[in-house]
Write a protein that holds these residues in place. Structure first.
Motif, PDB file in Angstrom:
ATOM      1  N   LYS A   1     -11.014  -1.061  -4.763  1.00 36.10           N
ATOM      2  CA  LYS A   1     -10.249  -0.489  -3.265  1.00 36.10           C
ATOM      3  C   LYS A   1     -11.940   0.283  -3.095  1.00 36.10           C
ATOM      4  O   LYS A   1     -12.412   0.508  -4.087  1.00 36.10           O
TER       5      LYS A   1
ATOM      6  N   ALA B   1      -1.634   2.163  -4.343  1.00 33.62           N
ATOM      7  CA  ALA B   1      -3.317   1.715  -3.652  1.00 33.62           C
ATOM      8  C   ALA B   1      -4.359   2.109  -4.174  1.00 33.62           C
ATOM      9  O   ALA B   1      -5.530   1.890  -3.520  1.00 33.62           O
TER      10      ALA B   1
ATOM     11  N   ASP C   1       1.064   4.498   4.990  1.00 32.49           N
ATOM     12  CA  ASP C   1       0.384   5.313   3.752  1.00 32.49           C
ATOM     13  C   ASP C   1       1.001   5.459   2.870  1.00 32.49           C
ATOM     14  O   ASP C   1       0.381   7.266   2.914  1.00 32.49           O
TER      15      ASP C   1
ATOM     16  N   ASN D   1       1.487   9.178   3.549  1.00 24.05           N
ATOM     17  CA  ASN D   1       0.252  10.623   4.003  1.00 24.05           C
ATOM     18  C   ASN D   1       0.639  10.845   5.205  1.00 24.05           C
ATOM     19  O   ASN D   1       0.367  11.351   5.972  1.00 24.05           O
TER      20      ASN D   1
ATOM     21  N   HIS E   1       0.774  -1.335   0.046  1.00 17.66           N
ATOM     22  CA  HIS E   1      -0.237   0.286  -0.453  1.00 17.66           C
ATOM     23  C   HIS E   1       0.876   1.421   0.320  1.00 17.66           C
ATOM     24  O   HIS E   1       1.703   1.205   1.270  1.00 17.66           O
TER      25      HIS E   1
ATOM     26  N   HIS F   1       1.390   5.613  -1.893  1.00 24.09           N
ATOM     27  CA  HIS F   1       1.110   6.315  -3.543  1.00 24.09           C
ATOM     28  C   HIS F   1       2.368   6.297  -4.358  1.00 24.09           C
ATOM     29  O   HIS F   1       2.612   7.318  -3.643  1.00 24.09           O
TER      30      HIS F   1
ATOM     31  N   HIS G   1      -4.553   1.775   6.166  1.00 24.21           N
ATOM     32  CA  HIS G   1      -4.186   2.579   7.287  1.00 24.21           C
ATOM     33  C   HIS G   1      -4.318   3.235   8.409  1.00 24.21           C
ATOM     34  O   HIS G   1      -5.482   4.119   8.953  1.00 24.21           O
TER      35      HIS G   1
END
Ligand SMILES: [Zn+2]
Length: 584
Positions: A185, A122, A402, A405, A63, A65, A288
Motif C-alpha cells: 500500500k 487496507a 472506503d 471514510n 478495501h 478499514h 477511493h
C-alpha cells in the motif's frame, strides 16, 4: 457431511465463468466447489432450494478499514457511535456495538449479514502489524489479509533513491513475511514523511525532506518492485493531494507512472477453474477514486473531476479503481495520510487524532458527517457513483465506501441500489443540495447496472484485482464454497421499486462459507473457520542478507529492539502463505 451443500435452481451470477443469471445448481463438497456430488454424497448433503432467487459467490471486500490501531482509535474517539447501533449476544455470538467503527465481533457479523465472506484491511503500519493481526483474529466470519503501508518507509525511500532495486525487493519480501501481510500500500508517497516536519508534498516531482525522493520516484519504484516479486496484487495507491480541490490532475499523472510496468503476477497456488483468466492485468490499483477526483481550485468552485479521470481510465488497461462512495450520514475518516486528515479537521473543527509511526508512516482519524444539505458532500455522493458509472468496463472498477471514510460498509446496499436504479438517483438528487447535479455529470447518466455488473464489482473483480481469484469470487471448480443467496427474483426486478432492492441487499437470505450456512436472514447460525492470508515472496538469499545488514544497523532509530519487530504466526488464525515467485 460438514461443508457439503447443494444450492438448487437459483439464478446464478458468476462473471469469472460468464454465467449471467442462468438457472443452475451449485455443488459444494468439503467446503470446495465441485462439478457434482455422488449419490452417496447427495444423501448427506444439505439442500437449499434457491428457485426464484439470486445466487452469487460470497462477497469479497478488497478495501476496508476494520482492524488495527487507527480503527481502534476511531472507536475510542466515538463513544456516541456505540449506543445507537448494537447487537445482542446469542448462544453463539458475542454482543457488539458501533455504527461507523463497530467492535470486532460486530464487524464480522454485519459483513456476513450482507453476504460477504472475505475482507482485506487496507492499511497496516508495519510496527502496528501485531495489533492489526490481534484484531483480525478476533473478527469472526471473514477470511482476511492486510496491505502493508510502505510509501513513506525510510528503508524503502532510501533504496529507491539509491536505485538499488534488488535491496528494495528484498526489503518488501522480508517485510511481508515479517508482518504477515499481503500487498504493497502506498499512501500519499513522500507527503506523510514530510508531515513529520509539518509539511506535505503537493506535486509529483517535489523532493521530500531528507530523503530527497519525489512521489513519482516512489510510485515508480514500488510498482517495479511489486512486479519484480510477482506479487498477488498490484501496488495499491492512495494518491497525493487527497481531499484537495484540483487533485484529479495529480491522480491522473500518478496513474500514468505505472503504465510502463507490465503486470507480472506469479503465484504458486491452485487456481479454481474459470472461463475468464482470473489473474490480474493491472499494474496499479487506485483506491477511493472519489477522494482523488476533485476539480476546481477551492471549495467555492469545487466540482467533480471524475469525468476526465474516467476518460483516462477508459483508455488505459493498467488501472483498476475502487470508488470510495459516499452514502451520506455518519462516517469516521481514517487514513495513513496524516496531513489530509489534519486539513479535514481544520475544515470541520471536529475531533482529530494524529499518529506518527517511527520510520514508517503515520495516520489520522477524524469523525465526519456527510449531509445532503451540504454542497460539497452532495457532490461527493454524485462523484462516488460517477466513478463506477462513467468507467465503461466494470472489470476496471470495484465498489467500496472506503469504509468507514465515505461511510460504513453496512451502507453498501444503498450504493448497490443507486447503481441499479436511475429512479433512486433521481430521488436522492431531489433531496440533495443542487451542487450534486450542477457540479457533476451524474444527472445525465442513464446507465443502470445489472446483477451481473454488481457481481463483478463486489466479487469477481475484487478477487481478481487482489490476486484472490484462485479461490474467491467465483463458482469455478476448486473455489472456496462461499455463496450469497439474495431473495431477489431477477425476472421480476423493477428498478423503480428501489426500496425493495435496498432491503434485499441489506440482509442476504443465506450466507454460506466453506459450504456451511453461517448466516440466515441476518441471524448468525454458525461461526465458521477462517484464514488469514499473507504473501511469502522469495528473493535470492544474498540479497536478503545484504538488506538485513542495513535494517539492523538502522534499527537504532527505532525505540524498540529488532527481535520484537516480527509478528509471529501464532497471532494469525490459520495463517495461509501465498507464495510469490520472483522473475529470475
Ligand atoms: Zn482506505
Amino acid at each position: 457431511m460438514a461443508g457439503t451443500i447443494v444450492i438448487k435452481n437459483g439464478y446464478v451470477y458468476d462473471p469469472l465463468n460468464e454465467v449471467n443469471g442462468e438457472q443452475q445448481d451449485i455443488f459444494i463438497k468439503d467446503g470446495v466447489v465441485v462439478s457434482e456430488l455422488s449419490a452417496a454424497d447427495m444423501k448427506d448433503a444439505k439442500i437449499i432450494d434457491a428457485t426464484g432467487k439470486t445466487v452469487m459467490p460470497g462477497g469479497v471486500d478488497s478495501h476496508t478499514h476494520i482492524a488495527g490501531a487507527k480503527v481502534n482509535t476511531g472507536r475510542m474517539m466515538r463513544p456516541e457511535d456505540s449506543y445507537k447501533t448494537t447487537r445482542t449476544k446469542t448462544a453463539i455470538t458475542h454482543s457488539g456495538s458501533g455504527e461507523t467503527v463497530p467492535s470486532v465481533y460486530m464487524e464480522g457479523y454485519e459483513y456476513s449479514k450482507l453476504g460477504y465472506t472475505t475482507a482485506f484491511e487496507a492499511a497496516v503500519p508495519p510496527m502496528e502489524a501485531r495489533h492489526t493481526h490481534e484484531e483480525m483474529r478476533s473478527i469472526p466470519m471473514l477470511d482476511m489479509g492486510g496491505y502493508l503501508v510502505l510509501g513513506n518507509n525510510w528503508f524503502m525511500m532510501r533504496y529507491l533513491k539509491e536505485g538499488d532495486m534488488d535491496k528494495a525487493a528484498a526489503y518488501v519480501a522480508w517485510m511481508m513475511k515479517t508482518h504477515k501481510t499481503y500487498g504493497i500500500k502506498c499512501v500519499n508517497p513522500g507527503g506523510v514523511e514530510n508531515w513529520g516536519w509539518g509539511e506535505n508534498v503537493s506535486s509529483l516531482d517535489e523532493q521530500n525532506i531528507h530523503f530527497e525522493i519525489s512521489s513519482r520516484e516512489i510510485i515508480d519504484g514500488l510498482t517495479e518492485v511489486n512486479e519484480m516479486l510477482g506479487m498477488p496484487m498490484s501496488m495499491h495507491l492512495h494518491a497525493n493531494n487527497l481531499g484537495h480541490p484540483g487533485n484529479y490532475k495529480t491522480t491522473k499523472d500518478s496513474l500514468g507512472i505505472s503504465s510502463k510496468t507490465k503486470a507480472k503476477q506469479n503465484m504458486s497456488v491452485n487456481w479454481a477453474e474459470t472461463k475468464i483468466d482470473a489473474s490480474r492485468d493491472q499494474s496499479v490499483y487506485l483506491t477511493h477514486m472519489m477522494f482523488n477526483a476533485f476539480a476546481g481550485t477551492s471549495w467555492r468552485d469545487f466540482e467533480s473531476g471524475v469525468k476526465p479521470l474516467a476518460d483516462y481510465i477508459n483508455n488505459a488497461d493498467h488501472v483498476v479503481i475502487d470508488s470510495g462512495c459516499v452514502p451520506f450520514g455518519e462516517a469516521t475518516c481514517m487514513t495513513g495520510d496524516g496531513p489530509s486528515i489534519h486539513d479535514l479537521s481544520v475544515l470541520t473543527g471536529g475531533k482529530w487524532s494524529n499518529t506518527d509511526v517511527e520510520l514508517e508512516c503515520g495516520s489520522g482519524v477524524c469523525p465526519f458527517t456527510y449531509l445532503k444539505s451540504n454542497p460539497v458532500h452532495s457532490t461527493q455522493w454524485a462523484m462516488g457513483l460517477e466513478c463506477l458509472l462513467l468507467i465503461d468496463d466494470p472489470w476496471k472498477t470495484i465498489m467500496t465506501t472506503d469504509s468507514p471514510n465515505g461511510g460504513p460498509f453496512t451502507k453498501y446496499p444503498l450504493v448497490m441500489s443507486w447503481l441499479m436504479s436511475e429512479k433512486f438517483r433521481e430521488q436522492t438528487f431531489s433531496e440533495c443540495h443542487k451542487w450534486a447535479n450542477d457540479r457533476s455529470t451524474l444527472g445525465g447518466v442513464d446507465r443502470e447496472m445489472s446483477l451481473y455488473d454488481l457481481a463483478i464489482l463486489t466479487r469477481a473483480n475484487t478477487a481478481k484485482t487482489i490476486g484472490m481469484a484462485h479461490r474467491k469470487g467465483s463458482f469455478g471448480i476448486g473455489a472456496d464454497g462461499d455463496v450469497t443467496i439474495y431473495d431477489i427474483d431477477p425476472t421480476k426486478i423493477d428498478t423503480r421499486e428501489y426500496s425493495d432492492l435496498i432491503n434485499k441487499f441489506s440482509t442476504a437470505e443465506y450466507t454460506i462459507k466453506g459450504g456451511e450456512v453461517v448466516c440466515h436472514d441476518g441471524e448468525i447460525t454458525m461461526i465458521p473457520d477462517k484464514r488469514t492470508y499473507y504473501t511469502d515472496a522469495s528473493v535470492p538469499d544474498a540479497n536478503e542478507k545484504e538488506m538485513l545488514k542495513d535494517v539492523q544497523e538502522w534499527f537504532r532509530y527505532y525505540s524498540h529492539g529488532f527481535n520484537h519487530y516480527p509478528t509471529p504466526e501464532k497471532y494469525l488464525v490459520n495463517p495461509t502463505a501465498i507464495k510469490a515467485n520472483m522473475e529470475q
